[in-house]
Design a protein around this motif. Sequence first.
Motif, short mmCIF file in Angstrom:
data_model
loop_
_atom_site.label_atom_id
_atom_site.label_comp_id
_atom_site.label_asym_id
_atom_site.label_seq_id
_atom_site.Cartn_x
_atom_site.Cartn_y
_atom_site.Cartn_z
N GLY A 16 -4.48 0.45 -0.14
CA GLY A 16 -3.04 0.65 -0.07
C GLY A 16 -2.30 0.70 -1.38
N ILE A 17 -3.00 0.60 -2.50
CA ILE A 17 -2.31 0.54 -3.79
C ILE A 17 -1.59 1.86 -4.11
CG2 ILE A 17 -4.23 1.20 -5.31
CD1 ILE A 17 -3.19 -1.16 -7.14
N LEU A 18 -2.18 2.99 -3.78
CA LEU A 18 -1.52 4.27 -4.04
C LEU A 18 -0.25 4.40 -3.21
CD1 LEU A 18 -1.38 7.06 -5.31
CD2 LEU A 18 -2.91 7.88 -3.52
N LEU A 19 -0.31 4.06 -1.94
CA LEU A 19 0.87 4.12 -1.08
C LEU A 19 1.97 3.21 -1.62
CD1 LEU A 19 2.37 4.99 1.47
CD2 LEU A 19 1.18 3.15 2.68
N HIS A 20 1.62 2.03 -2.03
CA HIS A 20 2.60 1.08 -2.56
C HIS A 20 3.23 1.63 -3.85
CE1 HIS A 20 4.55 -2.79 -2.46
NE2 HIS A 20 4.18 -3.04 -3.70
N ALA A 21 2.42 2.24 -4.71
CA ALA A 21 2.96 2.82 -5.95
C ALA A 21 3.96 3.93 -5.64
CB ALA A 21 1.81 3.37 -6.81
N VAL A 22 3.65 4.78 -4.69
CA VAL A 22 4.56 5.87 -4.32
C VAL A 22 5.84 5.30 -3.70
CG1 VAL A 22 4.86 7.88 -2.82
CG2 VAL A 22 2.75 7.60 -4.12
N GLN A 23 5.73 4.24 -2.93
CA GLN A 23 6.92 3.61 -2.35
C GLN A 23 7.84 3.08 -3.45
OE1 GLN A 23 4.96 0.83 0.27
NE2 GLN A 23 5.31 2.13 2.06
N ILE A 24 7.26 2.49 -4.48
CA ILE A 24 8.05 1.97 -5.60
C ILE A 24 8.77 3.11 -6.31
CG2 ILE A 24 7.90 0.87 -7.87
CD1 ILE A 24 5.51 -0.74 -6.62
#
Length: 75
Positions: A16-24
């Motif tokens: 989930g790190i990529l999804l979290h980065a895009v959310q930020i």
Amino acid sequence: DQSTAQVDFYGSDEKGILLHAVQILTEAQANVVRAQIHTWGKSVHDQFLVDLRGQGSVEELEKKLRSALIGRRSG
């Protein structure tokens, strides 16, 4: 174009790190134009070409990414 800039994040590979980065980036109102993801074992280097839309600097976005994603690992 002066409104686009590259934002880099280096960290540990985890679910989930990529999804979290895009959310930020989205919360910071940075439009992601292109993303390039590199994974080496348990490490990642994510590069985002973003349109900042006058909403801050690359340094501010990279700081937000580091703070949120590193804090995510410890919490």
